[in-house]
Motif scaffolding. Structure first.
Motif, PDB file in Angstrom:
ATOM      1  N   SER A 167       0.816  -1.223   0.000  1.00 60.63           N
ATOM      2  CA  SER A 167       0.000   0.000   0.000  1.00 60.63           C
ATOM      3  C   SER A 167       0.845   1.266   0.000  1.00 60.63           C
ATOM      4  CB  SER A 167      -0.926   0.018   1.214  1.00 60.63           C
ATOM      5  OG  SER A 167      -0.186   0.160   2.423  1.00 60.63           O
ATOM      6  N   GLY A 168       2.154   1.140   0.178  1.00 56.00           N
ATOM      7  CA  GLY A 168       3.041   2.297   0.219  1.00 56.00           C
ATOM      8  C   GLY A 168       4.072   2.143   1.315  1.00 56.00           C
ATOM      9  N   PRO A 169       4.864   3.181   1.562  1.00 54.83           N
ATOM     10  CA  PRO A 169       5.931   3.090   2.564  1.00 54.83           C
ATOM     11  C   PRO A 169       5.434   2.936   4.002  1.00 54.83           C
ATOM     12  CG  PRO A 169       6.320   4.908   1.045  1.00 54.83           C
ATOM     13  CD  PRO A 169       4.928   4.427   0.798  1.00 54.83           C
ATOM     14  N   VAL A 170       4.201   3.357   4.287  1.00 57.87           N
ATOM     15  CA  VAL A 170       3.566   3.325   5.610  1.00 57.87           C
ATOM     16  C   VAL A 170       4.231   4.357   6.546  1.00 57.87           C
ATOM     17  CG1 VAL A 170       2.795   1.977   7.573  1.00 57.87           C
ATOM     18  CG2 VAL A 170       2.934   0.878   5.329  1.00 57.87           C
ATOM     19  N   ASP A 171       5.432   4.062   7.068  1.00 61.21           N
ATOM     20  CA  ASP A 171       6.159   5.011   7.926  1.00 61.21           C
ATOM     21  C   ASP A 171       5.262   5.669   8.978  1.00 61.21           C
ATOM     22  OD1 ASP A 171       8.204   4.396   6.234  1.00 61.21           O
ATOM     23  OD2 ASP A 171       8.683   6.451   5.657  1.00 61.21           O
ATOM     24  N   PHE A 172       4.921   4.920  10.029  1.00 57.81           N
ATOM     25  CA  PHE A 172       4.056   5.459  11.073  1.00 57.81           C
ATOM     26  C   PHE A 172       4.677   6.654  11.766  1.00 57.81           C
ATOM     27  CE2 PHE A 172       2.418   0.971  11.357  1.00 57.81           C
ATOM     28  CZ  PHE A 172       1.160   1.269  10.853  1.00 57.81           C
TER      29      PHE A 172
ATOM     30  N   SER B 152       2.748   8.318   7.818  1.00 60.67           N
ATOM     31  CA  SER B 152       3.263   9.662   7.559  1.00 60.67           C
ATOM     32  C   SER B 152       3.599   9.872   6.092  1.00 60.67           C
ATOM     33  CB  SER B 152       4.497   9.941   8.423  1.00 60.67           C
ATOM     34  OG  SER B 152       5.531   9.042   8.129  1.00 60.67           O
ATOM     35  N   VAL B 153       3.400   8.870   5.273  1.00 60.97           N
ATOM     36  CA  VAL B 153       3.483   9.001   3.823  1.00 60.97           C
ATOM     37  C   VAL B 153       2.193   8.404   3.278  1.00 60.97           C
ATOM     38  CG1 VAL B 153       4.714   8.422   1.708  1.00 60.97           C
ATOM     39  CG2 VAL B 153       5.981   8.741   3.840  1.00 60.97           C
ATOM     40  N   ALA B 154       1.471   9.176   2.488  1.00 61.32           N
ATOM     41  CA  ALA B 154       0.178   8.700   2.010  1.00 61.32           C
ATOM     42  C   ALA B 154      -0.036   9.079   0.555  1.00 61.32           C
ATOM     43  CB  ALA B 154      -0.945   9.291   2.854  1.00 61.32           C
ATOM     44  N   THR B 155      -0.704   8.221  -0.167  1.00 61.55           N
ATOM     45  CA  THR B 155      -1.064   8.482  -1.554  1.00 61.55           C
ATOM     46  C   THR B 155      -2.574   8.503  -1.684  1.00 61.55           C
ATOM     47  OG1 THR B 155       0.932   7.368  -2.334  1.00 61.55           O
ATOM     48  CG2 THR B 155      -0.828   7.690  -3.934  1.00 61.55           C
ATOM     49  N   ILE B 156      -3.089   9.515  -2.346  1.00 63.09           N
ATOM     50  CA  ILE B 156      -4.517   9.595  -2.640  1.00 63.09           C
ATOM     51  C   ILE B 156      -4.687   9.463  -4.153  1.00 63.09           C
ATOM     52  CG2 ILE B 156      -6.637  10.933  -2.442  1.00 63.09           C
ATOM     53  CD1 ILE B 156      -5.432  10.197   0.256  1.00 63.09           C
TER      54      ILE B 156
ATOM     55  N   LYS C  65     -17.843   2.125 -14.773  1.00 59.95           N
ATOM     56  CA  LYS C  65     -16.676   1.593 -14.080  1.00 59.95           C
ATOM     57  C   LYS C  65     -15.569   2.638 -14.150  1.00 59.95           C
ATOM     58  CE  LYS C  65     -17.744  -3.256 -15.073  1.00 59.95           C
ATOM     59  NZ  LYS C  65     -17.969  -3.651 -13.674  1.00 59.95           N
ATOM     60  N   PHE C  66     -14.647   2.576 -13.200  1.00 63.93           N
ATOM     61  CA  PHE C  66     -13.634   3.620 -13.154  1.00 63.93           C
ATOM     62  C   PHE C  66     -12.208   3.083 -13.278  1.00 63.93           C
ATOM     63  CE2 PHE C  66     -14.303   2.481  -8.678  1.00 63.93           C
ATOM     64  CZ  PHE C  66     -13.006   2.335  -8.209  1.00 63.93           C
ATOM     65  N   ASN C  67     -11.340   3.958 -13.696  1.00 63.96           N
ATOM     66  CA  ASN C  67      -9.911   3.679 -13.795  1.00 63.96           C
ATOM     67  C   ASN C  67      -9.142   4.866 -13.230  1.00 63.96           C
ATOM     68  OD1 ASN C  67      -9.714   1.064 -15.244  1.00 63.96           O
ATOM     69  ND2 ASN C  67     -10.807   2.186 -16.849  1.00 63.96           N
ATOM     70  N   ALA C  68      -7.854   4.638 -12.977  1.00 62.30           N
ATOM     71  CA  ALA C  68      -7.032   5.682 -12.372  1.00 62.30           C
ATOM     72  C   ALA C  68      -6.804   6.833 -13.338  1.00 62.30           C
ATOM     73  CB  ALA C  68      -5.694   5.105 -11.935  1.00 62.30           C
ATOM     74  N   ALA C  69      -6.736   8.034 -12.784  1.00 63.50           N
ATOM     75  CA  ALA C  69      -6.363   9.210 -13.551  1.00 63.50           C
ATOM     76  C   ALA C  69      -4.992   9.714 -13.118  1.00 63.50           C
ATOM     77  CB  ALA C  69      -7.410  10.306 -13.379  1.00 63.50           C
ATOM     78  N   LYS C  70      -4.776   9.805 -11.806  1.00 60.66           N
ATOM     79  CA  LYS C  70      -3.483  10.226 -11.270  1.00 60.66           C
ATOM     80  C   LYS C  70      -3.435   9.889  -9.794  1.00 60.66           C
ATOM     81  CE  LYS C  70      -4.935  14.988 -10.306  1.00 60.66           C
ATOM     82  NZ  LYS C  70      -4.641  16.426 -10.527  1.00 60.66           N
ATOM     83  N   ALA C  71      -2.286  10.085  -9.190  1.00 61.41           N
ATOM     84  CA  ALA C  71      -2.138   9.886  -7.750  1.00 61.41           C
ATOM     85  C   ALA C  71      -1.387  11.066  -7.174  1.00 61.41           C
ATOM     86  CB  ALA C  71      -1.384   8.591  -7.455  1.00 61.41           C
ATOM     87  N   ILE C  72      -1.739  11.434  -5.966  1.00 58.12           N
ATOM     88  CA  ILE C  72      -1.095  12.565  -5.288  1.00 58.12           C
ATOM     89  C   ILE C  72      -0.490  12.059  -3.995  1.00 58.12           C
ATOM     90  CG2 ILE C  72      -1.461  14.826  -4.243  1.00 58.12           C
ATOM     91  CD1 ILE C  72      -3.757  15.228  -6.227  1.00 58.12           C
ATOM     92  N   GLU C  73       0.793  12.238  -3.835  1.00 54.07           N
ATOM     93  CA  GLU C  73       1.497  11.715  -2.658  1.00 54.07           C
ATOM     94  C   GLU C  73       1.772  12.823  -1.656  1.00 54.07           C
ATOM     95  OE1 GLU C  73       5.906  10.313  -2.177  1.00 54.07           O
ATOM     96  OE2 GLU C  73       4.729   8.581  -2.800  1.00 54.07           O
ATOM     97  N   TYR C  74       1.515  12.516  -0.406  1.00 51.01           N
ATOM     98  CA  TYR C  74       1.775  13.454   0.688  1.00 51.01           C
ATOM     99  C   TYR C  74       2.834  12.869   1.613  1.00 51.01           C
ATOM    100  CZ  TYR C  74      -2.413  16.104  -0.487  1.00 51.01           C
ATOM    101  OH  TYR C  74      -3.341  16.875  -1.127  1.00 51.01           O
ATOM    102  N   ARG C  75       3.726  13.744   2.076  1.00 50.95           N
ATOM    103  CA  ARG C  75       4.712  13.361   3.083  1.00 50.95           C
ATOM    104  C   ARG C  75       4.645  14.348   4.236  1.00 50.95           C
ATOM    105  NH1 ARG C  75       8.517   9.617   1.592  1.00 50.95           N
ATOM    106  NH2 ARG C  75       8.378   8.968  -0.584  1.00 50.95           N
ATOM    107  N   ARG C  76       4.903  13.824   5.413  1.00 50.71           N
ATOM    108  CA  ARG C  76       4.861  14.674   6.607  1.00 50.71           C
ATOM    109  C   ARG C  76       5.947  15.752   6.526  1.00 50.71           C
ATOM    110  NH1 ARG C  76       5.592  12.562  12.836  1.00 50.71           N
ATOM    111  NH2 ARG C  76       5.171  14.549  13.830  1.00 50.71           N
ATOM    112  N   GLY C  77       5.554  16.963   6.769  1.00 51.89           N
ATOM    113  CA  GLY C  77       6.490  18.076   6.739  1.00 51.89           C
ATOM    114  C   GLY C  77       6.784  18.615   8.117  1.00 51.89           C
ATOM    115  N   ASN C  78       7.011  19.879   8.197  1.00 48.34           N
ATOM    116  CA  ASN C  78       7.382  20.494   9.480  1.00 48.34           C
ATOM    117  C   ASN C  78       6.215  21.195  10.136  1.00 48.34           C
ATOM    118  OD1 ASN C  78      10.091  19.743   9.193  1.00 48.34           O
ATOM    119  ND2 ASN C  78      10.436  21.451   7.783  1.00 48.34           N
ATOM    120  N   ILE C  79       5.003  21.006   9.628  1.00 49.29           N
ATOM    121  CA  ILE C  79       3.826  21.654  10.211  1.00 49.29           C
ATOM    122  C   ILE C  79       3.111  20.620  11.051  1.00 49.29           C
ATOM    123  CG2 ILE C  79       1.754  22.972   9.728  1.00 49.29           C
ATOM    124  CD1 ILE C  79       2.876  23.456   6.931  1.00 49.29           C
TER     125      ILE C  79
END
Length: 423
Positions: A381-386, A393-397, A407-421
């Protein structure tokens, strides 16, 4: 027909804090130590599942059970945990209209489980988390996305592989505005999942220049949604966000009946109702062009093939990877702790998820753990990194779009990483 789910075509990096500030109590991932009543374990890692066999998320049951079963199969083929096969008991979570989940937890606790995988619904998990954590058992959800779990009191025994709703809400809110919808209507089921996600979509969309002209938080068990849809119709928004579970198919029927079709208003969905089975009876083209979001990374074709070996009837793959990773991480944490006791496992989950030697799969990772190596498990599912509160702390939407065949198919993915906020 098996859908090719979660195959991102483009990746955009962004920085976001995943850990909300909190005070008081003990939150997820922060394990209370030194308890005289802490269980010692019996040498066998015993897992329980509280996943949907019935209820409004029953369509997610097969992929989630499949992910759990595949992980357990591969773990046991690799020699098990602490020298013994992993044991497992399956139960039903039902939904919030029943007391099934509570009864299931009671049953699992009498079976002396060390960790419980589930529930899928955030509201169901809220209803059982106290009972589970009081018993010093780990609760690990592959699908809970409610922001409440970031700061919920759990004695450090709650974890999840699904990212919080604020991430999905931000992606969806940005998407709606980027598509040119300066007026937005929201139909959201009234519970912690629906209302929380609607709050974040509203905040993000309005910060981006859109205006939520009508929001209706409805009873998902209502016999009729005509009055709810009529309120949206009266506001005449350009974009309509649908946040719910399987009852969305009835909401869609009412939208069409009242003339709010997807070719006249842009529709958007979320993980709770993005499905290739819930809308099979809808007329062709009903969902053509409809977009939606799903938390989680790509579920590769090879992983899907392995799942089908466990259950050849699987047609949905949502949260299968997150379920697989939950079980694998629990097993690796037990090995690192040299104990199957719940608090001991919880105390090692953050450690095995990040900061060490990268590895994938139980066999590769457990060999490193047994050699005394600090590992960083990268899952399907991804790096996980709790982070310190048990959130990834790393997530993909993923952003997906329906075709004329509903029926649906992927268009794109957006990855988030924990920053300093971190506020």
């Amino acid at each position: 027909m098996i859908r090719n789910l979660r195959a991102p075509l483009a990746v955009t990096a962004a920085v976001l804090a995943l850990a909300a500030c909190s005070s008081g109590g003990t939150t997820a991932g922060t394990v209370t130590s030194g308890s005289a009543s802490a269980p010692q374990g019996d040498g066998t890692l015993t897992l329980g599942t509280v996943l949907p066999q019935t209820g409004s998320l029953a369509y997610l049951g097969p992929p989630m059970f499949g992910g759990v079963d595949l992980a357990r199969k591969e773990i046991n083929e690799a020699g098990g945990v602490l020298g013994k096969p992993v044991a497992k008991f399956d139960t039903d979570s039902g939904d919030t209209t029943t007391n099934i989940a509570s009864q299931s937890v009671d049953k699992l606790l009498t079976q002396k489980v060390d960790a419980i995988v589930g529930a899928a619904s955030s509201s169901v998990s809220e209803s059982i988390i106290d009972k589970i954590t009081r018993a010093k058992v780990v609760q690990f959800s592959p699908a809970n996305t409610s922001d409440k779990f970031t700061t919920i009191k759990d004695d450090g025994l709650y974890f999840r592989t699904a990212p919080p709703d604020k991430l999905q809400g931000r992606v969806l809110g940005d998407l709606v505005v980027a598509d040119g919808n300066d007026t937005i209507g929201i139909l959201a089921m009234q519970d912690s999942y629906g209302s929380g996600l609607a709050d974040q979509v509203t905040k993000t969309a309005e910060e981006g220049g859109g205006k939520v002209v009508e929001r209706v938080d409805y009873d998902p068990k209502a016999a009729d949604f005509s009055a709810d849809v009529a309120k949206i119709k009266a506001a005449n928004p350009k974009g309509i966000v649908l946040i719910g579970f399987e009852e969305t198919s009835k909401v869609v029927q009412e939208l069409v009946k009242q003339g709010l079709t997807s070719d006249r208003h842009k529709w958007y969905m979320v993980d709770g109702n993005m499905s290739n089975t819930n809308f099979v009876k809808a007329p062709k083209g009903t969902l053509d062009g409809v977009k939606g979001t799903l938390p989680g990374a790509e579920a590769p074709g090879a992983f899907q093939e392995r799942l089908l070996q466990v259950n050849p009837e699987i047609t949905e793959y949502t949260y299968a990877a997150e379920s697989y990773d939950a079980v694998t991480l629990l097993a690796l944490a037990a090995e690192a702790a040299k104990s199957d006791a719940g608090p001991a496992i919880a105390g090692k989950l953050v450690e095995v998820s990040k900061g060490g030697t990268k590895c994938t799969g139980f066999k590769e990772c457990v060999d490193l753990v047994r050699a005394g190596t600090d590992i960083d498990y990268d899952g399907v599912s991804g790096p996980v990194d709790f982070n310190d509160v048990g959130d990834p702390s790393v997530a993909t939407i993923g952003v997906y779009q329906y075709g004329a065949n509903n029926k649906f198919n992927a268009a794109k993915a957006i990855e988030y990483r924990r920053g300093n906020i971190d506020g």
